[in-house]
Write a protein that holds these residues in place. Structure first.
Motif, PDB file in Angstrom:
ATOM      1  N   ASN A 181     -27.760  -2.164   2.904  1.00 46.04           N
ATOM      2  CA  ASN A 181     -27.773  -3.271   3.853  1.00 46.04           C
ATOM      3  C   ASN A 181     -27.297  -4.565   3.195  1.00 46.04           C
ATOM      4  O   ASN A 181     -28.024  -5.201   2.435  1.00 46.04           O
ATOM      5  N   ALA A 182     -26.063  -4.946   3.523  1.00 45.93           N
ATOM      6  CA  ALA A 182     -25.511  -6.212   3.046  1.00 45.93           C
ATOM      7  C   ALA A 182     -25.248  -7.157   4.213  1.00 45.93           C
ATOM      8  O   ALA A 182     -24.602  -8.194   4.033  1.00 45.93           O
ATOM      9  N   ALA A 183     -25.735  -6.796   5.391  1.00 48.53           N
ATOM     10  CA  ALA A 183     -25.565  -7.666   6.554  1.00 48.53           C
ATOM     11  C   ALA A 183     -26.441  -8.902   6.377  1.00 48.53           C
ATOM     12  O   ALA A 183     -27.632  -8.792   6.099  1.00 48.53           O
ATOM     13  N   ALA A 184     -25.854 -10.079   6.534  1.00 52.86           N
ATOM     14  CA  ALA A 184     -26.615 -11.311   6.335  1.00 52.86           C
ATOM     15  C   ALA A 184     -25.804 -12.506   6.803  1.00 52.86           C
ATOM     16  O   ALA A 184     -24.569 -12.443   6.888  1.00 52.86           O
ATOM     17  N   THR A 185     -26.487 -13.583   7.084  1.00 55.58           N
ATOM     18  CA  THR A 185     -25.847 -14.878   7.204  1.00 55.58           C
ATOM     19  C   THR A 185     -26.271 -15.707   6.005  1.00 55.58           C
ATOM     20  O   THR A 185     -27.447 -15.716   5.636  1.00 55.58           O
ATOM     21  N   THR A 186     -25.300 -16.350   5.379  1.00 57.55           N
ATOM     22  CA  THR A 186     -25.591 -17.175   4.212  1.00 57.55           C
ATOM     23  C   THR A 186     -25.568 -18.662   4.557  1.00 57.55           C
ATOM     24  O   THR A 186     -25.647 -19.509   3.660  1.00 57.55           O
ATOM     25  N   ASP A 187     -25.474 -18.962   5.829  1.00 56.65           N
ATOM     26  CA  ASP A 187     -25.407 -20.356   6.284  1.00 56.65           C
ATOM     27  C   ASP A 187     -26.797 -20.972   6.259  1.00 56.65           C
ATOM     28  O   ASP A 187     -27.651 -20.640   7.078  1.00 56.65           O
ATOM     29  N   GLU A 188     -27.026 -21.909   5.315  1.00 57.82           N
ATOM     30  CA  GLU A 188     -28.362 -22.499   5.220  1.00 57.82           C
ATOM     31  C   GLU A 188     -28.655 -23.463   6.364  1.00 57.82           C
ATOM     32  O   GLU A 188     -29.782 -23.943   6.501  1.00 57.82           O
ATOM     33  N   GLN A 189     -27.638 -23.728   7.219  1.00 54.40           N
ATOM     34  CA  GLN A 189     -27.865 -24.572   8.379  1.00 54.40           C
ATOM     35  C   GLN A 189     -27.939 -23.775   9.681  1.00 54.40           C
ATOM     36  O   GLN A 189     -27.949 -24.359  10.771  1.00 54.40           O
ATOM     37  N   ALA A 190     -28.004 -22.464   9.572  1.00 53.28           N
ATOM     38  CA  ALA A 190     -28.177 -21.637  10.766  1.00 53.28           C
ATOM     39  C   ALA A 190     -29.539 -21.924  11.392  1.00 53.28           C
ATOM     40  O   ALA A 190     -30.494 -22.293  10.698  1.00 53.28           O
ATOM     41  N   SER A 191     -29.619 -21.755  12.688  1.00 51.96           N
ATOM     42  CA  SER A 191     -30.902 -21.954  13.356  1.00 51.96           C
ATOM     43  C   SER A 191     -31.899 -20.915  12.864  1.00 51.96           C
ATOM     44  O   SER A 191     -31.517 -19.854  12.355  1.00 51.96           O
ATOM     45  N   VAL A 192     -33.172 -21.231  13.003  1.00 51.54           N
ATOM     46  CA  VAL A 192     -34.214 -20.291  12.585  1.00 51.54           C
ATOM     47  C   VAL A 192     -34.051 -18.961  13.306  1.00 51.54           C
ATOM     48  O   VAL A 192     -34.151 -17.887  12.701  1.00 51.54           O
ATOM     49  N   GLY A 193     -33.770 -19.010  14.606  1.00 48.65           N
ATOM     50  CA  GLY A 193     -33.620 -17.780  15.372  1.00 48.65           C
ATOM     51  C   GLY A 193     -32.463 -16.924  14.889  1.00 48.65           C
ATOM     52  O   GLY A 193     -32.604 -15.714  14.718  1.00 48.65           O
ATOM     53  N   ASP A 194     -31.304 -17.554  14.666  1.00 51.24           N
ATOM     54  CA  ASP A 194     -30.134 -16.801  14.209  1.00 51.24           C
ATOM     55  C   ASP A 194     -30.347 -16.239  12.806  1.00 51.24           C
ATOM     56  O   ASP A 194     -29.977 -15.091  12.520  1.00 51.24           O
ATOM     57  N   ALA A 195     -30.926 -17.048  11.929  1.00 59.48           N
ATOM     58  CA  ALA A 195     -31.131 -16.605  10.549  1.00 59.48           C
ATOM     59  C   ALA A 195     -32.093 -15.429  10.484  1.00 59.48           C
ATOM     60  O   ALA A 195     -31.838 -14.431   9.796  1.00 59.48           O
ATOM     61  N   ARG A 248     -16.992  -8.083  12.728  1.00 61.80           N
ATOM     62  CA  ARG A 248     -15.603  -8.491  12.942  1.00 61.80           C
ATOM     63  C   ARG A 248     -14.739  -7.303  13.310  1.00 61.80           C
ATOM     64  O   ARG A 248     -14.891  -6.200  12.783  1.00 61.80           O
ATOM     65  N   GLY A 249     -13.785  -7.559  14.208  1.00 58.45           N
ATOM     66  CA  GLY A 249     -12.872  -6.492  14.580  1.00 58.45           C
ATOM     67  C   GLY A 249     -11.936  -6.103  13.459  1.00 58.45           C
ATOM     68  O   GLY A 249     -11.554  -4.946  13.308  1.00 58.45           O
ATOM     69  N   ASP A 250     -11.544  -7.079  12.632  1.00 59.49           N
ATOM     70  CA  ASP A 250     -10.652  -6.821  11.502  1.00 59.49           C
ATOM     71  C   ASP A 250     -11.449  -6.703  10.223  1.00 59.49           C
ATOM     72  O   ASP A 250     -11.189  -7.373   9.235  1.00 59.49           O
ATOM     73  N   GLY A 251     -12.405  -5.817  10.251  1.00 66.94           N
ATOM     74  CA  GLY A 251     -13.339  -5.704   9.140  1.00 66.94           C
ATOM     75  C   GLY A 251     -12.807  -4.892   7.985  1.00 66.94           C
ATOM     76  O   GLY A 251     -11.614  -4.829   7.732  1.00 66.94           O
ATOM     77  N   TRP A 252     -13.724  -4.249   7.286  1.00 69.39           N
ATOM     78  CA  TRP A 252     -13.398  -3.520   6.057  1.00 69.39           C
ATOM     79  C   TRP A 252     -12.393  -2.401   6.293  1.00 69.39           C
ATOM     80  O   TRP A 252     -12.460  -1.677   7.297  1.00 69.39           O
ATOM     81  N   THR A 254     -23.811  -1.734   5.774  1.00 75.09           N
ATOM     82  CA  THR A 254     -23.798  -2.779   6.790  1.00 75.09           C
ATOM     83  C   THR A 254     -23.270  -4.072   6.175  1.00 75.09           C
ATOM     84  O   THR A 254     -23.367  -4.279   4.973  1.00 75.09           O
ATOM     85  N   GLY A 255     -22.688  -4.911   7.020  1.00 78.25           N
ATOM     86  CA  GLY A 255     -22.069  -6.126   6.501  1.00 78.25           C
ATOM     87  C   GLY A 255     -20.800  -5.845   5.728  1.00 78.25           C
ATOM     88  O   GLY A 255     -20.390  -6.638   4.879  1.00 78.25           O
ATOM     89  N   ALA A 256     -20.129  -4.731   6.033  1.00 82.72           N
ATOM     90  CA  ALA A 256     -18.938  -4.330   5.281  1.00 82.72           C
ATOM     91  C   ALA A 256     -17.757  -5.255   5.526  1.00 82.72           C
ATOM     92  O   ALA A 256     -16.805  -5.261   4.735  1.00 82.72           O
ATOM     93  N   SER A 257     -17.794  -6.035   6.593  1.00 84.39           N
ATOM     94  CA  SER A 257     -16.705  -6.983   6.839  1.00 84.39           C
ATOM     95  C   SER A 257     -16.884  -8.268   6.046  1.00 84.39           C
ATOM     96  O   SER A 257     -16.036  -9.159   6.101  1.00 84.39           O
ATOM     97  N   GLY A 258     -17.966  -8.372   5.301  1.00 86.11           N
ATOM     98  CA  GLY A 258     -18.234  -9.564   4.504  1.00 86.11           C
ATOM     99  C   GLY A 258     -17.849  -9.398   3.048  1.00 86.11           C
ATOM    100  O   GLY A 258     -17.414  -8.323   2.608  1.00 86.11           O
ATOM    101  N   PHE A 259     -18.052 -10.447   2.289  1.00 88.10           N
ATOM    102  CA  PHE A 259     -17.680 -10.515   0.874  1.00 88.10           C
ATOM    103  C   PHE A 259     -18.392  -9.454   0.039  1.00 88.10           C
ATOM    104  O   PHE A 259     -17.761  -8.580  -0.575  1.00 88.10           O
ATOM    105  N   VAL A 260     -19.712  -9.457   0.038  1.00 89.50           N
ATOM    106  CA  VAL A 260     -20.478  -8.533  -0.798  1.00 89.50           C
ATOM    107  C   VAL A 260     -20.433  -7.122  -0.227  1.00 89.50           C
ATOM    108  O   VAL A 260     -20.193  -6.145  -0.954  1.00 89.50           O
ATOM    109  N   GLY A 261     -20.648  -6.990   1.077  1.00 86.42           N
ATOM    110  CA  GLY A 261     -20.643  -5.665   1.691  1.00 86.42           C
ATOM    111  C   GLY A 261     -19.316  -4.955   1.534  1.00 86.42           C
ATOM    112  O   GLY A 261     -19.261  -3.742   1.286  1.00 86.42           O
ATOM    113  N   GLY A 262     -18.217  -5.699   1.667  1.00 88.18           N
ATOM    114  CA  GLY A 262     -16.898  -5.093   1.503  1.00 88.18           C
ATOM    115  C   GLY A 262     -16.670  -4.588   0.090  1.00 88.18           C
ATOM    116  O   GLY A 262     -16.090  -3.516  -0.121  1.00 88.18           O
TER     117      GLY A 262
END
Length: 306
Positions: free
Chosen positions: A65-79, A34-38, A7-15
């Motif tokens: 499982n590498a799915a994650a948001t790394t945005d420290e300013q994400a809302s509590v709900g989204d994070a 993302r549609g243009d993922g790994w 999971t999270g394969a379209s991201g930096f670590v997951g890919g």
């Protein structure tokens, strides 16, 4: 052939993990939003929003499982939706699969002594923001599901979309302004090391638990940033120290403005500030003993290609 979902394969670590597994001959299916993922000639990619999924996705032997948001300013709900709820639901999304969960050093106390941190270091009484709080909750959920949890720190390397680009964006006329001059000591984690650790875990099948994953030794943040930026741009960069009192005033004022809804995003958060000014070095002896992890030396000499 072992069937692995990443999971999270379209991201930096997951890919990076998905590609390393496919290179080694595993039957890999990558999942991402993302549609243009790994992409990999020996792998498959499925566009999927795990936050919205309610039923089983696939019958696999292992889910990484590498799915994650790394945005420290994400809302509590989204994070919490992605960093905590997804790990909690992994057993229902991939029934019967062994679980390897990618966590973060952010779960450790951001304000305490952080040298030679072991996996059993005391947990903080409070977390500085939605990102570390949600990652800590995801840690607990993954462990409750019997996962092997890998905790890297400050991941860098090919494909980096967060760490080095964030600092590079601050450079003006060869000067990089950083709180306290960023003279803190860190054990960074090369992204390939996380992929190597995952391969070792699949082969060795260690007991459920937490394992730090990081480079060998420690490096001073200001020095490694200047070195990486030099390789990236071909020009020398000099760090300019921003007084800590000023930096803390800016961070706290921004945090108050965000909490009261005056602004959505701020230039500096208390969490980001602690990551720059506080030491964070990890003890990797548990991973070495459990599955033969061998830390590599910190290397940013290829930063121009990231």
């Amino acid at each position: 052939m072992m069937r692995v979902a990443v999971t999270g394969a379209s991201g930096f670590v997951g890919g990076a993990i998905a590609s390393a597994l496919a290179d080694e001959g595993f039957d890999v299916t990558g999942y991402g939003r993302r549609g243009d993922g790994w992409r990999h000639e020996r792998g498959r990619y499925v566009r999927s929003d795990l936050v919205a999924c309610t039923g089983p996705l696939a019958d696999v032997d292992v889910v990484v499982n590498a799915a994650a948001t790394t945005d420290e300013q994400a809302s509590v709900g989204d994070a919490f939706a992605i960093n905590a709820d997804v790990p909690r639901r992994l057993p229902s999304l991939f029934p019967g699969a062994r679980i390897v969960h990618l966590s973060s050093s952010s779960v450790y106390d951001a304000e305490g002594t952080r040298r030679g941190l072991r996996e059993d270091a005391p947990r903080p009484r409070r977390h500085l923001g939605s990102y570390p709080a949600s990652k800590a909750a995801g840690d607990r959920a993954a462990l409750a599901a019997g996962a092997v949890v890998l905790r890297p720190h400050a991941v860098y390397g090919p494909g980096d979309t967060t760490l080095l680009p964030r600092f590079a964006a601050l450079v003006r006329d060869g000067l990089l302004p950083l709180p306290g001059g960023a003279r803190s000591w860190h054990t960074l984690t090369r992204v390939e090391s996380i992929a190597e650790a995952t391969l070792l875990v699949l082969a060795a099948r260690p007991a459920s638990g937490v394992y730090n994953i990081a480079d060998d030794g420690s490096t001073r943040l200001d020095r490694v940033l200047c070195e990486a930026l030099r390789y990236r741009s071909g020009r020398h960069t000099r760090v300019v120290s921003v007084p800590l009192g000023v930096a803390w005033a800016v961070a706290r004022a921004g945090e108050r403005a965000r909490r009261t809804g005056l602004v959505e995003r701020v230039p500096l958060t208390p969490y980001a500030l602690t990551q720059v000014v506080s030491d964070c070095t990890l003890d990797t002896s548990r991973a070495r003993a459990a599955f033969g992890f061998v830390p590599r030396h910190t290397d940013v000499s290829d930063a121009a290609t990231w």
